[in-house]
Design an enzyme around this catalytic site. Structure first.
Site, short mmCIF file in Angstrom:
data_model
loop_
_atom_site.label_atom_id
_atom_site.label_comp_id
_atom_site.label_asym_id
_atom_site.label_seq_id
_atom_site.Cartn_x
_atom_site.Cartn_y
_atom_site.Cartn_z
N LYS A 13 0.83 -1.21 0.00
CA LYS A 13 0.00 0.00 0.00
C LYS A 13 0.87 1.26 0.00
CE LYS A 13 -2.11 -1.07 3.91
NZ LYS A 13 -1.47 -2.36 4.30
N ARG A 88 -9.30 0.85 9.31
CA ARG A 88 -8.83 -0.51 9.62
C ARG A 88 -9.96 -1.35 10.22
NH1 ARG A 88 -3.19 0.19 8.98
NH2 ARG A 88 -1.98 -1.35 10.10
N ARG A 127 12.43 -6.10 5.12
CA ARG A 127 12.45 -4.70 4.66
C ARG A 127 13.14 -3.73 5.62
NH1 ARG A 127 5.92 -3.21 4.80
NH2 ARG A 127 5.72 -3.21 7.07
N ARG A 161 11.48 -1.45 11.05
CA ARG A 161 10.35 -1.24 11.95
C ARG A 161 10.37 -2.26 13.08
NH1 ARG A 161 4.93 -0.39 8.45
NH2 ARG A 161 4.10 -1.43 10.32
N ARG A 172 -0.32 -9.16 13.53
CA ARG A 172 -0.86 -8.15 12.59
C ARG A 172 -1.76 -8.80 11.54
NH1 ARG A 172 4.65 -5.58 10.95
NH2 ARG A 172 3.50 -4.22 9.57
P1 AMP Z 1 1.01 0.22 9.32
O1 AMP Z 1 2.21 1.08 9.12
O2 AMP Z 1 -0.18 0.67 8.51
O3 AMP Z 1 1.30 -1.25 9.17
O4 AMP Z 1 0.57 0.44 10.86
C1 AMP Z 1 1.42 0.09 11.92
C2 AMP Z 1 0.62 -0.03 13.21
O5 AMP Z 1 0.01 1.24 13.50
C3 AMP Z 1 -0.54 -1.01 13.16
O6 AMP Z 1 -0.13 -2.36 13.44
C4 AMP Z 1 -1.46 -0.46 14.26
O7 AMP Z 1 -0.96 -0.77 15.55
C5 AMP Z 1 -1.28 1.05 14.06
N1 AMP Z 1 -2.28 1.59 13.10
C6 AMP Z 1 -2.05 2.12 11.88
N2 AMP Z 1 -3.18 2.55 11.30
C7 AMP Z 1 -4.18 2.26 12.18
C8 AMP Z 1 -5.58 2.44 12.17
N3 AMP Z 1 -6.22 2.99 11.11
N4 AMP Z 1 -6.28 2.03 13.27
C9 AMP Z 1 -5.67 1.49 14.33
N5 AMP Z 1 -4.35 1.26 14.40
C10 AMP Z 1 -3.60 1.66 13.33
#
Ligand code: AMP
Length: 215
Positions: A13, A88, A127, A161, A172
């Site tokens: 994404k 989400r 990554r 990360r 996740r």
């Molecule tokens: P991402 O970078 O999108 O994989 O997000 C990393 C982490 O941030 C996720 O595993 C969640 O803990 C938190 N996170 C990101 N976006 C959301 C969202 N829209 N709602 C809740 N938690 C989020």
């Protein structure tokens, strides 16, 4: 144009959002990036969000909805934006609908990028990014031309990360299946959902997305 990119962690994404941003002037709004910045800066939201992020769980809807509501009011979002990692779950999608209708805006497309979990795991575990310019790399698929030197900016500091480890990745995926996948029927019933094959090469996926968007 208002677009949501949907897909499991590692589906690409962020990569596709950045391409669309560079080529079409749409702004990428990544809640994950915004939350990581909040954690790094130890803001109130960052402090509250950290434990859930480390565990691969969702942070509260209140936090992410507030962050997005504030962000889409900024000037740079006037010509449209790409939501990457938001919504989400269904309550977040409903909150987004309310925000958009309040502003007289309409969601144009939701694009689901499908990738199988074995491939997702490989992508995530290898990554890393340049700490200076944020260029993305991968141990197996995209190493810098010179080891430990960023191709783009020459930086020599790289980061991984904290949640890109095998245990947290499993959590996740589980969070994605139980909370985010219910968004598929939600958006399908609104007639805005399209699917692209996220297993293909970056260029091909970009082409499929462009075809959906008609750009
Ligand atoms: P991402 O970078 O999108 O994989 O997000 C990393 C982490 O941030 C996720 O595993 C969640 O803990 C938190 N996170 C990101 N976006 C959301 C969202 N829209 N709602 C809740 N938690 C989020």
């Amino acid at each position: 144009m208002i677009l949501i990119l949907l897909g499991a962690p590692g589906a690409g994404k962020g990569t596709q959002a950045q391409r669309l941003m560079n080529e079409h002037g749409l702004v990428q709004l990544s809640t994950g990036d915004m939350l990581r910045e909040a954690v790094a800066n130890k803001t109130e939201y960052g402090i509250k969000a950290k434990a859930a992020m480390d565990a691969g769980e969702l942070v509260t809807d209140e936090i992410v909805v507030n962050i997005i509501a504030d962000r889409i009011g900024h000037d740079d979002c006037k010509n449209g934006f790409i939501l990457d990692g938001f919504p989400r779950n269904v309550p977040q999608a409903e909150a987004l609908d309310a925000m958009l209708s309040e502003k007289g805006l309409k969601l144009d497309h939701v694009v689901l990028m499908t990738v199988d979990e074995e491939e997702l795991t490989k992508r995530i575990i290898g990554r890393f990014t340049c700490s200076s310019c944020n260029e993305g790399y991968h141990d197996e698929f995209k190493r810098p031309a010179v080891d430990n030197v960023c191709d783009k900016c020459g930086g020599t500091d790289f980061t991984r990360r904290k949640d890109d480890n095998i245990e947290t990745v499993q959590a996740r995926f589980e969070t994605y299946r139980s909370q985010t996948e219910p968004l598929l029927p939600y958006y399908e019933s609104k007639g805005v959902l399209s699917k692209v094959n996220g297993m293909s090469a970056i260029e091909e996926v970009a082409g499929e997305i462009k075809a959906v968007l008609g750009v």
